[in-house]
Design an enzyme around this catalytic site. Structure first.
Site, PDB file in Angstrom:
ATOM      1  CG  HIS A   1       6.921  -2.217   1.964  1.00 62.49           C
ATOM      2  ND1 HIS A   1       6.833  -1.114   2.782  1.00 62.49           N
ATOM      3  CD2 HIS A   1       5.727  -2.845   2.033  1.00 62.49           C
ATOM      4  CE1 HIS A   1       5.633  -1.069   3.324  1.00 62.49           C
ATOM      5  NE2 HIS A   1       4.933  -2.103   2.892  1.00 62.49           N
TER       6      HIS A   1
ATOM      7  CG  LEU B   1       7.254   1.380  -0.840  1.00 61.65           C
ATOM      8  CD1 LEU B   1       8.031   1.105  -2.131  1.00 61.65           C
ATOM      9  CD2 LEU B   1       6.263   0.255  -0.579  1.00 61.65           C
TER      10      LEU B   1
ATOM     11  CG  MET C   1      -1.918  -1.175   1.158  1.00 61.72           C
ATOM     12  SD  MET C   1      -3.452  -0.903   2.036  1.00 61.72           S
ATOM     13  CE  MET C   1      -2.867  -0.601   3.679  1.00 61.72           C
TER      14      MET C   1
ATOM     15  CD  GLN D   1      -6.045  -3.596   2.857  1.00 61.34           C
ATOM     16  OE1 GLN D   1      -5.966  -4.089   1.743  1.00 61.34           O
ATOM     17  NE2 GLN D   1      -5.055  -3.678   3.725  1.00 61.34           N
TER      18      GLN D   1
ATOM     19  CE  LYS E   1       3.946  -4.830  11.602  1.00 65.74           C
ATOM     20  NZ  LYS E   1       2.601  -4.344  11.245  1.00 65.74           N
TER      21      LYS E   1
ATOM     22  CB  SER F   1       4.380  -0.904  10.788  1.00 66.90           C
ATOM     23  OG  SER F   1       3.092  -0.414  10.449  1.00 66.90           O
TER      24      SER F   1
HETATM   25  O1  PAF Z   1      -0.101  -5.642   3.638  1.00 66.28           O
HETATM   26  C1  PAF Z   1      -0.540  -4.740   2.883  1.00 66.28           C
HETATM   27  O2  PAF Z   1       0.122  -3.750   2.616  1.00 66.28           O
HETATM   28  C2  PAF Z   1      -1.927  -4.899   2.283  1.00 66.28           C
HETATM   29  O3  PAF Z   1      -2.797  -5.499   3.179  1.00 66.28           O
HETATM   30  C3  PAF Z   1      -1.925  -5.617   0.924  1.00 66.28           C
HETATM   31  C4  PAF Z   1      -1.469  -7.049   1.050  1.00 66.28           C
HETATM   32  C5  PAF Z   1      -1.031  -4.872  -0.063  1.00 66.28           C
HETATM   33  C6  PAF Z   1      -3.355  -5.637   0.353  1.00 66.28           C
HETATM   34  O4  PAF Z   1      -3.855  -4.349   0.182  1.00 66.28           O
END
Ligand code: PAF
Length: 295
Positions: free
Chosen positions: A46, A42, A39, A70, A158, A194
């Protein structure tokens, strides 16, 4: 076709058609495809996933999409940190990924009628606090898998429950995708990286360390041969209770596949310690693997 970009910046596509064209052409030429869904905003966690994909696959696709499905009403969808230029600059250091940055219209051209639910794994732990969250995750990840096509998909451990949900969804729906779980990347002092850590004030950032500390205390107790899972739960909760800025959500000892709380320690079993605490604005999640010793 993917638009050309100045050297030093990754190739970027914004449409499903362009993404498919590049990924399909790569596979047709015999290349393997790795996929890192994100998302954005970064961090090294990531980038480690993107580096691992680049080391193991010929073409790496990184998606950056803040998925509205989500987030529940009242969560941080509008405020979720975003900085695409910064993300593209960071990704340029990980090889030359193809970066997929769809808008909401591209991902959801019409209101979604279909949803992907993995109810058993989604209803506990994070699912108690965020009852619709994993359906939003499973739905967007299923769409992304369908868009990228056959690949190895890299997820951080994580978000351990998310990884379990995605694995199960990919298996149940027969996606031609190998889901690869990768170890959590931590700050030098132990806090799991995070994107939401940016919400922590200095005092909260210090207090947040209670979570890895509590998990480590639980892991140490298990490796020191305690036989009492409830005692380990209480020990971890007690560590969190000692930090006034932290509010305990859960600390548990579970089977790493089913996420069922364990009732006994079987020698040689691999277990997962899961924890979530609220510190200031963010809910912080973390987990640790541990193997029960032979007594
Ligand atoms: O972990 C994340 O960043 C999100 O939940 C994902 C897997 C990219 C789905 O939107």
């Amino acid at each position: 076709m993917a638009p050309s970009t100045p050297s030093g910046t990754p190739r970027q596509v914004t449409t499903v058609a362009d993404l498919r064209q590049v990924a399909d052409a790569a596979r047709a030429a015999g290349a393997t495809v790795g996929f890192v869904p994100t998302m954005g905003y970064l961090h090294d966690g990531h980038l480690t996933l993107a580096q691992r994909s680049a080391a193991e696959c010929d073409l790496t696709v990184v998606s950056i999409f803040v998925n509205p499905l989500q987030f529940a009403a009242g969560e941080d969808l509008a405020d979720y940190p975003r900085d695409l230029d910064r993300d593209l600059g960071l990704l340029a250091t990980t090889g030359s990924p193809l970066v997929f940055t769809p808008g909401v219209e591209e991902m959801y051209p019409r209101p979604m009628e279909t949803e992907v639910r993995v109810p058993g794994l989604s209803s506990t732990f994070e699912g108690v606090a965020r009852p619709t969250h994993f359906t939003g995750v499973a739905t967007v990840v299923a769409k992304l898998f369908a868009m990228v096509g056959p690949c190895r998909a890299y997820f951080g451990e994580k978000d351990f429950q998310q990884l379990a949900v995605v694995r199960r969804m990919a298996t149940d729906l027969s996606f031609p995708v190998e889901v690869v779980g990768c170890p959590t990347v931590r700050e030098p002092d132990g806090l799991a990286m995070s994107s939401r850590n940016v919400y922590l004030t200095d005092d909260e950032r210090r207090a947040a360390l209670v979570l890895p500390r509590a998990l480590q205390a639980g892991a140490d107790a298990i490796t020191a041969a305690t036989q009492d899972p409830d005692g380990v739960r209480a020990l971890m909760a007690g560590v969190v209770a000692g930090e006034p800025l932290a509010r305990l959500d859960y600390m548990d000892v579970v089977d790493p596949d089913t996420l069922e709380p364990v009732a006994a320690f079987i020698p040689g079993a691999t277990l997962r310690l899961l924890g979530a605490v609220q510190v200031g604005r963010p809910r912080l999640l973390d987990n640790l693997g541990v193997v029960v010793p032979h007594f």
